[in-house]
Design an enzyme around this catalytic site. Sequence first.
Site, PDB file in Angstrom:
ATOM      1  CG  PHE A 174      -0.249  -0.037   2.432  1.00  0.00           C
ATOM      2  CD1 PHE A 174      -0.032   1.470   3.103  1.00  0.00           C
ATOM      3  CD2 PHE A 174       0.067  -0.981   3.267  1.00  0.00           C
ATOM      4  CE1 PHE A 174       0.649   1.473   4.314  1.00  0.00           C
ATOM      5  CE2 PHE A 174       0.782  -0.933   4.389  1.00  0.00           C
ATOM      6  CZ  PHE A 174       1.058   0.147   4.932  1.00  0.00           C
ATOM      7  CB  CYS A 175       1.808   3.642  -1.675  1.00  0.00           C
ATOM      8  SG  CYS A 175       0.817   3.461  -3.100  1.00  0.00           S
ATOM      9  CB  THR A 176      -0.013   8.447  -0.344  1.00  0.00           C
ATOM     10  OG1 THR A 176       1.154   8.513   0.521  1.00  0.00           O
ATOM     11  CG2 THR A 176      -0.926   9.453   0.018  1.00  0.00           C
ATOM     12  N   GLY A 178      -1.661   4.964  -4.304  1.00  0.00           N
ATOM     13  CA  GLY A 178      -1.975   3.854  -5.195  1.00  0.00           C
ATOM     14  C   GLY A 178      -0.503   3.927  -6.305  1.00  0.00           C
ATOM     15  CB  ILE A 203      -3.388   5.460   2.684  1.00  0.00           C
ATOM     16  CG1 ILE A 203      -2.230   4.427   2.808  1.00  0.00           C
ATOM     17  CG2 ILE A 203      -3.816   5.816   4.203  1.00  0.00           C
ATOM     18  CD1 ILE A 203      -0.886   4.999   3.092  1.00  0.00           C
TER      19      ILE A 203
END
Length: 302
Positions: A174-176, A178, A203
Amino acid sequence: MFTVAALYKFTPFSNPEALKGPLAQTCCSHGVKGTLLLAREGINGTIAGTRSGIDAVLAHIKNLPGCSDIEWKESTAEAMPFPRMKVRLKQEIVTMGQPDVDPTASVGTYVQPEDWNDLIASEDVVVIDTRNDYEVAIGTFEGAEDPQTKTFGEFPDWWAENAPRFGNKKVAMFCTGGIRCEKASNYLLGQGVDEVFHLKGGILKYLEEVPQNQSRWNGECFVFDGRVAVGHGLEEGSYDLCHACRMPITEADKSRPEFEQGVSCHQCVNDTSEDDKTRFRERQKQIELARARGETHFRDEG
């Protein structure tokens, strides 16, 4: 209230230079501010403005090659979170430094926010936060691996060193918003990982859609604008920014002896010279004088 739109799209731009001017003109003519990156692999960035202004810029972007189906995440800000509009040309829209990585060829399996909790609770899944260390420090998912990277370009080396301890587990990343996971998942597939998953919309989408009482997220999510961080429901968070090192700080951090407004915090006080601090103090003095004259300034000055 301003609308904030975070967006990206991997799509081939044969001549990104030709796209820069018209895009910048559209943004400026509609009072939209923020940063947009253009490269041969696509577009990435975050912008803010009035509802009509954001709609106008999104309409322009949808007309760019391959961008008709572009997706974006929206939130709000009480004050304009950017001081100006910047459209920049880059080699990559998110820098990984792996020329063979191509998210348009293949990526991992997208996982919707409502299905994410069940996935990361599985014992045969390793959960990896692909963001940088200062982002992870203020919030992440329960049990997530923190690569402790300073830049995204360090991720491949971290993976090479740590992959053996994960065995044959599935990988969920996951990241901020995508975008990093698009590249990271393509990279891991190329490294022979059989099952790679990533959080659809990142996220931000999870915090928007998953109720707080069902959430496995702890803390806040760092964002690259004047709000610094957001929480559940994408409400503005509690962090501020050290304008010397650009790292997030809390109100408690401001009470530490190392903190001097616009000059230093506990994270950077030993990283700058006295000449640097003298320059920062002068800059802060000019900011405060301008504010006293009633001029508008932003939290991400400097």
